[in-house]
Write a protein that holds these residues in place. Structure first.
Motif, PDB file in Angstrom:
ATOM      1  N   ILE A 143       0.332   6.638   1.209  1.00  0.00           N
ATOM      2  CA  ILE A 143       0.125   5.366   0.523  1.00  0.00           C
ATOM      3  C   ILE A 143      -1.341   5.276   0.115  1.00  0.00           C
ATOM      4  O   ILE A 143      -2.234   5.268   0.957  1.00  0.00           O
ATOM      5  CB  ILE A 143       0.504   4.172   1.411  1.00  0.00           C
ATOM      6  CG1 ILE A 143       1.986   4.226   1.770  1.00  0.00           C
ATOM      7  CG2 ILE A 143       0.172   2.853   0.706  1.00  0.00           C
ATOM      8  CD1 ILE A 143       2.437   3.132   2.723  1.00  0.00           C
ATOM      9  N   PHE A 202      -4.082   2.979  -1.541  1.00  0.00           N
ATOM     10  CA  PHE A 202      -4.346   1.560  -1.798  1.00  0.00           C
ATOM     11  C   PHE A 202      -5.203   1.404  -3.048  1.00  0.00           C
ATOM     12  O   PHE A 202      -6.135   2.161  -3.286  1.00  0.00           O
ATOM     13  CB  PHE A 202      -5.056   0.934  -0.603  1.00  0.00           C
ATOM     14  CG  PHE A 202      -4.224   0.890   0.641  1.00  0.00           C
ATOM     15  CD1 PHE A 202      -3.526  -0.260   0.989  1.00  0.00           C
ATOM     16  CD2 PHE A 202      -4.116   2.005   1.461  1.00  0.00           C
ATOM     17  CE1 PHE A 202      -2.739  -0.301   2.130  1.00  0.00           C
ATOM     18  CE2 PHE A 202      -3.337   1.980   2.614  1.00  0.00           C
ATOM     19  CZ  PHE A 202      -2.646   0.820   2.939  1.00  0.00           C
ATOM     20  N   SER A 204      -0.242   1.659  -4.708  1.00  0.00           N
ATOM     21  CA  SER A 204       0.023   0.228  -4.539  1.00  0.00           C
ATOM     22  C   SER A 204      -1.228  -0.569  -4.888  1.00  0.00           C
ATOM     23  O   SER A 204      -2.323  -0.282  -4.394  1.00  0.00           O
ATOM     24  CB  SER A 204       0.443  -0.057  -3.097  1.00  0.00           C
ATOM     25  OG  SER A 204       0.735  -1.418  -2.922  1.00  0.00           O
ATOM     26  N   THR A 210      -2.302   0.056 -10.781  1.00  0.00           N
ATOM     27  CA  THR A 210      -1.257   1.031 -10.491  1.00  0.00           C
ATOM     28  C   THR A 210      -0.990   1.967 -11.663  1.00  0.00           C
ATOM     29  O   THR A 210      -0.699   3.149 -11.461  1.00  0.00           O
ATOM     30  CB  THR A 210       0.042   0.329 -10.057  1.00  0.00           C
ATOM     31  OG1 THR A 210       0.363  -0.713 -10.994  1.00  0.00           O
ATOM     32  CG2 THR A 210      -0.110  -0.275  -8.675  1.00  0.00           C
ATOM     33  N   ASP A 212       4.015   0.718  -6.757  1.00  0.00           N
ATOM     34  CA  ASP A 212       4.217  -0.652  -6.268  1.00  0.00           C
ATOM     35  C   ASP A 212       3.185  -1.546  -6.946  1.00  0.00           C
ATOM     36  O   ASP A 212       2.022  -1.567  -6.547  1.00  0.00           O
ATOM     37  CB  ASP A 212       4.054  -0.729  -4.758  1.00  0.00           C
ATOM     38  CG  ASP A 212       4.149  -2.162  -4.246  1.00  0.00           C
ATOM     39  OD1 ASP A 212       4.585  -3.044  -5.016  1.00  0.00           O
ATOM     40  OD2 ASP A 212       3.771  -2.409  -3.086  1.00  0.00           O
ATOM     41  N   GLY A 268       1.128  -4.797  -4.699  1.00  0.00           N
ATOM     42  CA  GLY A 268       0.360  -4.616  -3.470  1.00  0.00           C
ATOM     43  C   GLY A 268      -0.955  -5.354  -3.580  1.00  0.00           C
ATOM     44  O   GLY A 268      -2.011  -4.759  -3.794  1.00  0.00           O
ATOM     45  N   THR A 297      -3.781  -5.334   1.667  1.00  0.00           N
ATOM     46  CA  THR A 297      -3.326  -4.293   2.588  1.00  0.00           C
ATOM     47  C   THR A 297      -2.019  -4.685   3.266  1.00  0.00           C
ATOM     48  O   THR A 297      -1.085  -3.881   3.375  1.00  0.00           O
ATOM     49  CB  THR A 297      -4.411  -4.024   3.649  1.00  0.00           C
ATOM     50  OG1 THR A 297      -5.609  -3.602   2.979  1.00  0.00           O
ATOM     51  CG2 THR A 297      -3.972  -2.952   4.631  1.00  0.00           C
ATOM     52  N   ASP A 338       0.322  -6.857   2.246  1.00  0.00           N
ATOM     53  CA  ASP A 338       1.427  -6.819   1.287  1.00  0.00           C
ATOM     54  C   ASP A 338       1.897  -5.388   1.042  1.00  0.00           C
ATOM     55  O   ASP A 338       3.099  -5.109   0.988  1.00  0.00           O
ATOM     56  CB  ASP A 338       0.991  -7.428  -0.049  1.00  0.00           C
ATOM     57  CG  ASP A 338       1.025  -8.948  -0.040  1.00  0.00           C
ATOM     58  OD1 ASP A 338       1.051  -9.534   1.057  1.00  0.00           O
ATOM     59  OD2 ASP A 338       1.021  -9.536  -1.130  1.00  0.00           O
ATOM     60  N   THR A 339       0.954  -4.477   0.884  1.00  0.00           N
ATOM     61  CA  THR A 339       1.302  -3.088   0.586  1.00  0.00           C
ATOM     62  C   THR A 339       2.168  -2.472   1.663  1.00  0.00           C
ATOM     63  O   THR A 339       3.204  -1.864   1.366  1.00  0.00           O
ATOM     64  CB  THR A 339       0.024  -2.254   0.388  1.00  0.00           C
ATOM     65  OG1 THR A 339      -0.615  -2.654  -0.832  1.00  0.00           O
ATOM     66  CG2 THR A 339       0.346  -0.761   0.309  1.00  0.00           C
ATOM     67  N   ARG A 393       5.680  -4.206   1.993  1.00  0.00           N
ATOM     68  CA  ARG A 393       6.535  -3.833   0.868  1.00  0.00           C
ATOM     69  C   ARG A 393       6.949  -2.363   0.954  1.00  0.00           C
ATOM     70  O   ARG A 393       8.065  -2.013   0.579  1.00  0.00           O
ATOM     71  CB  ARG A 393       5.821  -4.138  -0.452  1.00  0.00           C
ATOM     72  CG  ARG A 393       5.787  -5.636  -0.769  1.00  0.00           C
ATOM     73  CD  ARG A 393       4.977  -5.910  -2.033  1.00  0.00           C
ATOM     74  NE  ARG A 393       5.497  -5.168  -3.170  1.00  0.00           N
ATOM     75  CZ  ARG A 393       6.579  -5.531  -3.871  1.00  0.00           C
ATOM     76  NH1 ARG A 393       7.273  -6.619  -3.542  1.00  0.00           N
ATOM     77  NH2 ARG A 393       6.977  -4.809  -4.903  1.00  0.00           N
TER      78      ARG A 393
END
Length: 210
Positions: free
Chosen positions: A39, A41, A77, A88, A108, A111, A114, A116-117, A120
């Motif tokens: 992931i 960010f 995200s 994104t 995503d 996001g 942090t 929320d990401t 989700r």
């Protein structure tokens, strides 16, 4: 500097809690356990769609993990609807331009932070285990948040932009303060901000290798 210290001091209990949750789950690139997905960010993206140096550092680290076969896919995200940029889209385009097949990239666009990401990633995209990819000062909070919401999370931190000392220090201080909100979100089990999420599938296949 004294003012900065005074601002950080009330966040100390939250910072210590976050670091305790993340302890033992942060690794260098060559020793991080493999997971199905990394992931990445979101961070600052310029109006022309160019990722900032901080975001490039994260994306390049994701590319390295892919090449080392430490992850199978990358979930990017961030905020797709800022006034002047789409984080994104810029992240996806950067990865594709560097040779990542489009079917290995999950986007995503909601996001917004942090918390929320990672929620989700779990609830919308079906992630169970994941590698957090971000600057090293943000990594404890990212890993701790993910583990606290039930992901089997590990993390690898980027330090390539540490030479930008002023920006790095500001990010470090800001992240310590953000630990207070993160602990509150975890305690209250806040639902992510998902405005417009009806455009996403209700559920997609879990993140696994092709």
């Amino acid at each position: 500097m004294l003012a900065a210290g005074a601002g950080v001091a009330p966040a100390v209990p939250s910072v210590l809690y976050i670091r305790r949750l993340a302890s033992g789950h942060i690794y260098p690139v060559d020793r991080v356990p493999g997971t199905p997905v990394g992931i990445v960010f979101g961070a600052l993206t310029y109006a022309d769609g160019t990722p900032s140096s901080f975001l490039r550092g994260r994306l390049d680290l994701g590319l390295e993990l892919l090449r080392r076969k430490k992850i199978d896919s990358i979930l990017v995200s961030g905020d797709h609807d800022a006034e002047f940029y789409d984080e994104t889209a810029a992240m996806r385009d950067y990865l594709v331009d560097h040779g990542v097949p489009a079917n290995r990239i999950i986007v995503d666009p909601y996001g917004f932070d942090t918390y929320d990401t990672v929620v989700r990633a779990r609830d919308v995209y079906g992630a169970v285990a994941a590698t957090m990819i971000t600057q090293s000062y943000h990594l404890p909070r990212a890993v701790a948040t993910a583990r606290a919401v039930g992901l089997d999370a590990v993390g690898v931190g980027d330090t390539s932009v540490r030479v930008r000392r002023i920006a790095w220090t500001k990010g470090l201080i800001r992240d310590q303060l953000a630990c207070v909100k993160t602990v509150y979100d975890l305690a209250t089990k806040r639902r992510p901000m998902q405005e417009g999420s009806a455009r996403l599938p209700d559920r997609v296949a879990p993140l696994t290798a092709d």
